[in-house]
Motif scaffolding. Structure first.
Motif: not given
Length: 347
Positions: A143-144, A166-169, A176-179, A241-242
């Protein structure tokens, strides 16, 4: 890993991650919803239909679980049909209050505890508190990084377009969040070293708000017509994510507080809190015009528009309201209205 499909940004992915499961955002991609139409009422929105169609076509063999929230009647009906006709080891719906208070946070904490217990029983596993804390820390880092990406969009000529953001989000909702964190870090380094695009100078600064929107091409259409989309109030944008989770609190209570009090969608009361969030975005990103898109039959955002318009009038920020289907139907009419709106702003 076992894959848990989720619908609605009020679903706490951290609990799945802490359990060693992979959270996966349910999105509909099929242009035709022939099979879904046989199971859902004719006044259910096209997003719910597309998700169900994709469930029949693709997700039934992919997912080990399906978790939703009673965000609106459309998602509730989607869940009912999914549970009845699509095989999954786990199906679960979370009850979400309509407001933020001490009692509603306590209620929502118990809802998340029920979800945690159901995951543990269904998949024969244990979710220790330490794993929840590690998941919260990982997701907070994501999120940061996303907030850092949005900070770059405050520049007069942002180094990344709204459609690319938007494609990034959307990528982060399935990877996976770590990747995704590693990819975000690399992207931020690249963008900070990228020269400012000269062709962005003088373009109207646009915010997109409204119903479920996960088509980067919709944003790209606005940008191709001469608008510069610098921020949004969308489920697949700032609402996702805010806000951070407080890492010093008990994990489940901290998750309940964050997800209930995050950047609100139109289902939450009172509406003033949502309007204050939107006003803050408009001021911080120097927004000059708002494109408000509403899915056909979306009662939440249909009812939200008059309240938003009144607030935008006070800020003297023009807005154009566009009805649409989940897929890019009626593109010609959308282009005509957006182009006229942008010409008004430029004038």
């Amino acid at each position: 890993k076992k894959i848990i499909g989720w619908v609605c940004t009020y679903v706490p992915e951290e609990i799945f991650y802490a359990a060693g499961l992979h959270p996966f955002r349910i999105l509909g991609k099929k242009a035709e919803t022939t099979q879904a139409d046989a199971y859902l009422y004719s006044n259910i929105c096209s997003f719910a239909r597309s998700c169900l169609e994709e469930g029949f076509q693709e997700y039934s063999n992919l997912l080990d679980g399906f978790v939703a929230v009673n965000t609106c009647d459309h998602i509730r009906r989607l869940y009912d049909v999914w549970k009845g006709y699509l095989p999954a080891t786990l199906t679960h719906i979370i009850s979400l209050p309509h407001k933020v208070s001490d009692s509603s946070i306590s209620f929502f904490t118990r809802q998340l505890a029920r979800l945690k217990e159901k995951l543990e029983i269904t998949f024969s596993l244990t979710i220790p508190e330490e794993s929840l804390k590690e998941a919260i820390s990982l997701y907070n880092a994501n999120r940061s990084l996303m907030r850092e990406l949005y900070e770059l969009r405050k520049a007069p000529s942002p180094p990344i377009s709204g459609s690319e953001v938007m494609e990034v989000i959307l990528a982060g909702m399935v990877l996976p969040k770590d990747k995704h964190n590693t990819m975000l870090q690399n992207l931020l380094v690249e963008l900070k070293n990228k020269p400012s695009p000269a062709d962005a100078d003088g373009k109207p600064r646009i915010m997109v708000s409204g119903s479920e929107l996960d088509e980067a091409d919709y944003i790209r259409t606005i940008e191709d017509l001469g608008g510069m989309v610098v921020t949004d109030d969308l489920c697949n944008g700032t609402r996702y994510f805010w806000n951070l989770v407080d890492e010093d609190q008990s994990p489940l209570e901290a998750l309940a507080r964050r997800y209930l009090a995050k950047a609100p969608c139109a289902r939450m009361n009172p509406p003033q809190e949502r309007m204050e969030f939107i006003r803050g975005l408009i001021q911080d990103f120097k927004v000059e015009g708002v494109v408000y898109e509403t899915l056909k039959f979306c009662d939440l955002y249909g009812e939200d528009y008059p309240i938003l318009k009144e607030n935008l009038n006070e800020l003297q920020v023009p807005v154009v309201a566009l009805d649409r289907e989940y897929h890019s139907g009626g593109v010609g009419q959308t282009k005509t209205r957006v182009q006229a709106f942008l010409e008004t702003l430029e004038g």
